[in-house]
Design a protein around this motif. Structure first.
Motif, short mmCIF file in Angstrom:
data_model
loop_
_atom_site.label_atom_id
_atom_site.label_comp_id
_atom_site.label_asym_id
_atom_site.label_seq_id
_atom_site.Cartn_x
_atom_site.Cartn_y
_atom_site.Cartn_z
N UNK A 14 5.39 5.15 -1.46
CA UNK A 14 4.09 4.36 -1.44
C UNK A 14 3.75 3.96 -2.68
N UNK A 15 3.02 3.02 -2.86
CA UNK A 15 2.64 2.44 -4.29
C UNK A 15 1.30 1.85 -3.90
N UNK A 16 0.44 2.31 -4.80
CA UNK A 16 -0.98 1.90 -4.87
C UNK A 16 -1.34 0.40 -4.58
N UNK A 17 -1.89 -0.07 -3.72
CA UNK A 17 -2.35 -1.37 -3.62
C UNK A 17 -1.24 -2.35 -2.97
N UNK A 18 -0.04 -1.61 -2.61
CA UNK A 18 0.94 -2.52 -2.20
C UNK A 18 1.50 -1.96 -1.03
N UNK A 19 1.09 -0.56 -0.58
CA UNK A 19 1.53 -0.15 0.77
C UNK A 19 2.33 0.89 0.89
N UNK A 20 2.87 1.50 1.95
CA UNK A 20 3.45 2.59 2.09
C UNK A 20 4.78 2.35 3.12
N UNK A 21 5.48 3.25 3.16
CA UNK A 21 6.63 3.21 4.30
C UNK A 21 6.92 4.69 4.78
N UNK A 22 6.97 4.84 5.93
CA UNK A 22 7.35 6.09 6.45
C UNK A 22 8.51 5.88 7.46
N UNK A 23 9.54 6.93 7.20
CA UNK A 23 10.65 6.70 8.19
C UNK A 23 11.42 7.93 8.49
N UNK A 24 12.08 8.04 9.47
CA UNK A 24 12.65 9.54 9.98
C UNK A 24 13.97 8.99 10.80
#
Length: 810
Positions: free
Chosen positions: A557-567
């Motif tokens: 994740x990066x503040x102000x740019x979004x997040x990515x979760x994966x499995x």
């Protein structure tokens, strides 16, 4: 100010033990590392020194062996030289005797010389011509065959003295001769060999010995092992000392080495070496201390270093143990509380589910009654809905408890993967549309059609991750990407697919400090407004579920740019998913074909027995009740029922004992047994089946499952309520075609209904149905439809129905 000082003091008290622990850890670790390094250095040095000392001892044996070899070699050359003289070749003893006697005096090493004819008769310088024969002697046979040799010690037949023969063939002067014309040998005493062997020493109490090819002693300090005329020597291969047996065997096999073993009750080194000139071996026995005494100083230093290490670590351990005592008390208290919580949840689960069995069972019985008036049916529906909602709450609490206790189990089913994913996507698209953001679904083109997976838990994981992404994204988009990351691998007959599920958003992002805490229970990140929307358990439970499936959740994740979760998940392919997805018949059962069947219901609670009795008697079953296992066993022996339904927890005799007695009573041991219990633990289910039960039926009892098991174990053919005549069907169809289409409410109401359905809140959906019907009569058909779906408690069914209308209004 006082509050600030108090907080600072508490902080110091908390950090002080941690700092001391770190210091002790560094000191102890350093001491341990240095000690281990010193130990291995000591072992390496000791091994090298010991190797040198062993080699030095072996060289002493080698020195003696070389001396004996050289002496025998000189004697053998002397014998061969005399055998080549014309005097010996003449085989004329009267001519050879004075010559050989002169050689005896000149050489002064031989006891006598002897000429042997091919027939074994001989003459020697001690007895002259002899009437004896040595044709059977091994050294003669080898020499007459053309091979010079040195014999083992033997008792001379002409003198009766132990001798060694150095024999060589006598060849004629003729070039055409291919075989010896006789044998010449010089016999020597063993005295010189004994002198050399006895001279071998390596410190006090060491001694040497020599063995012949048969394991008999040529030289040995123990005279009982030496051969005499009266008593032949025993072989060391046959004496009682097992270790000497092993050494003698290796010496006879012409091996060499030095070994540490127990001889005469003490540890000794034995160095042994074979001779080349003769088939003998020489050994040197050395007390252990003679070799290892030079290592004592090194051992003393190692002992001192080891003692200092143990002392240092003991002191550190004692100090640490004192501080750990309080922590141990706290941990014990926490474990006791956790165990008490688990006990409480398990007991309360059973106590709550048992009366719920009666409530829901009686409600189902009343709902199946055609004589129930509409008003009463409405109230019974409310009873069933409230009971089902309470059952859902109990199950949720137990699931949370199971996750914390690591007792939650996965239950996989066959599912059509594309439609399963599409249903999740449609729910999330509505939520995203309501927030005004874009939802993008990117499925792989090579997705497997059917898979075998725990549908409930996978849906829970995906909806949680996607719901969080939508929740924390105010603008931009949420992307759900699922791909096949490798080719299917075959495990036996099962094809497995490795899938990667990725959820990306353009939301507020997560700080690096918060990334380490997002998967902890009750931890929430972001602003307070968003925190109020949840409990902080979602991601913690989601991660544990994914770990149970054999994977883990990764995040960046990066503040102000979004997040990515994966499995990533490895999921078996389901070849027969179509058959697994076929729904059961919706026709109403009113009886069964064939003769009557007797069912024995064993349960200590009257409400549980009443449910079964009132469900089965109207269908034609003869139901007999028993209050406990003891009474049930007596009734079973007397009536021999067709099937028994029994509880587990009962007074006097519980269900496990009852099953055991039933299976060991010959006349009723083959009766089918269904175990019905409110226990939620898989261990009880497995234990009851292992005890002899045929099936397990959870309480509260579901009618369809009960009837399905009866059909399976009694081979029933059900009789269903007759459908409407074709003409009446046609009228109904015409009426339905003329009736207005279902009119859905506003998108906002639809979204609210979808949210309630995804949460399983069927009671709230029923209230909305009543409200819609009261608001506008045009919503009545729609309200009636969702009311019927909600009463079936099928989350997927009602979500599919609501989603199709929600998509039309978007």
């Amino acid at each position: 100010m006082n509050r600030s000082n108090s907080s600072l003091s508490a902080s110091k008290r908390e950090s002080h033990p941690s700092r001391n622990l770190l210091i002790r850890f560094i000191l102890g670790g350093t001491t341990l590392v240095v000690s281990i390094s010193a130990y291995f250095s000591y072992q390496a040095t000791r091994n090298m020194m010991l190797k040198d000392l062993r080699q030095s001892a072996f060289l002493e044996v080698q020195r003696g062996g070389d001396e004996i070899e050289e002496w025998l070699h000189v004697r053998q050359v002397e014998v061969q030289t005399l055998a080549n003289t014309s005097t010996v070749r003449s085989l004329n003893w009267s001519v050879a005797e004075p010559y050989l006697k002169a050689e005896i005096k000149r050489i002064n090493e031989f006891f006598f010389f002897q000429i042997v004819n091919p027939d074994g008769s001989f003459s020697n310088t001690k007895v002259g011509r002899s009437n004896k024969n040595i044709k059977d002697r091994d050294y003669f046979q080898k020499a007459i065959a053309g091979k010079s040799n040195i014999s083992d010690p033997f008792i001379s037949r002409s003198t009766g003295i132990p001798l060694i023969a150095i024999a060589t063939p006598i060849w004629s002067n003729s070039a055409n001769s291919s075989s010896p014309i006789g044998v010449f040998h010089g016999n020597v005493r063993v005295d010189h060999i004994a002198e050399v062997v006895n001279s071998l020493r390596y410190g006090t109490n060491s001694y040497a010995f020599a063995l012949n090819s048969q394991g008999q002693a040529i030289v040995h300090p123990n005279s009982a092992l030496m051969s005499t005329v009266e008593k032949p020597a025993p072989s060391l291969l046959k004496i009682g000392d097992r270790n000497l047996n092993a050494i003698a065997q290796q010496m006879v096999n012409k091996q060499q080495g030095i070994e540490l073993m127990e001889i005469d009750g003490t540890k000794k080194y034995v160095a042994y070496l074979p001779l080349q000139a003769a088939n003998w071996s020489v050994a040197l026995v050395i007390p252990r201390q003679n070799i290892e005494s030079r290592l004592h100083f090194l051992d003393l230093i190692a002992l001192i270093v080891g003692g200092l290490t143990v002392t240092m670590i003991t002191v550190l351990w004692q100090v640490q143990a004192f501080e750990q005592a309080e922590l141990k008390k706290s941990k014990t208290a926490a474990d006791t509380a956790n165990h008490a919580k688990s006990e409480f949840l398990a007991n309360m689960s059973h106590e709550l589910r048992t009366p719920l069995n009666g409530i829901l069972g009686c409600a189902q019985i009343l709902l199946r009654s055609p004589a129930l008036p509409n008003q009463e049916q409405y109230h019974v529906n409310i009873i069933e809905q409230c009971g089902s909602h309470l059952l859902t709450l109990i199950n949720d609490i137990l699931d949370l408890s199971k996750i914390e206790a690591k007792k939650l189990e996965l239950h996989s089913d066959d599912v059509h993967l594309p439609s399963f994913l599409q249903g999740i996507v449609e729910i999330c698209q509505i939520r995203a549309k309501q927030k005004g953001i874009l939802f993008v679904y990117k499925p792989a083109i090579n997705l497997p059609t059917g898979v075998h997976v725990d549908v409930k838990r996978l849906r829970q994981v995906l909806l949680n991750l996607l719901g969080n992404a939508i929740k924390f994204t105010d603008q931009g988009q949420v992307t759900f990407n699922i791909e096949v990351i490798d080719q299917p691998s075959s495990d036996g007959q099962t094809v497995k697919h490795r899938l990667r599920c990725t959820v990306e958003d353009t939301g507020i992002g997560i700080t690096p400090a918060e990334l380490s805490k997002i998967f902890l229970p009750f931890e929430q990140v972001g602003d307070k407004k968003r925190q109020a929307e949840g409990t902080g358990l979602g991601l913690a439970i989601t991660r544990q579920l994914v770990q149970m499936m054999g994977s883990d959740i990764h995040v960046k994740s990066q503040i102000g740019q979004g997040s990515s979760f994966w499995f990533e998940l490895e999921i078996p392919e389901a070849a027969d998913w179509v058959q697994s997805a076929i729904a059961s018949s919706e026709k109403q059962i009113i009886g069964f074909e064939g003769g009557p069947y007797t069912i024995l219901m064993v349960d200590d609670r009257w409400e549980n027995r009443t449910v079964i009795t009132n469900l089965l008697q109207p269908l034609g079953f003869n139901v007999v009740e028993a209050n406990n296992g003891k009474e049930g066993l007596e009734i079973a022996i007397a009536l021999k029922p067709d099937l028994i339904i029994t509880d587990l927890l009962m007074p006097e005799m519980d269900g496990f004992e009852l099953i055991k007695y039933l299976r060991h009573t010959p006349e009723i041991q083959n009766i089918k047994i269904i175990v019905s219990s409110a226990s939620v633990f898989e261990a009880d289910k497995h234990r009851s089946l292992q005890a002899g039960g045929n099936a397990f039926l959870s309480k509260p009892i579901q009618v369809d499952e009960l009837l399905h098991q009866l059909e399976q174990y009694l081979n029933l053919v059900w009789i269903y309520k007759q459908s409407q005549p074709d003409e009446e069907k046609a009228k109904v169809a015409t009426a339905n075609s003329q009736s207005p289409q279902l009119t859905p409410p506003s998108p906002q109401v639809l979204q609210e209904l979808v949210t309630l359905a995804s949460k399983g809140n069927f009671n709230a959906i029923l209230k909305w149905a009543d409200q819609l019907e009261e608001t506008d009569i045009t919503f009545a058909p729609f309200a009636n439809e969702i009311r019927q779906l909600a009463r079936q408690f099928d989350e997927d069914l009602i979500l599919n129905f609501l989603t199709q209308y929600a998509m039309k209004t978007v």
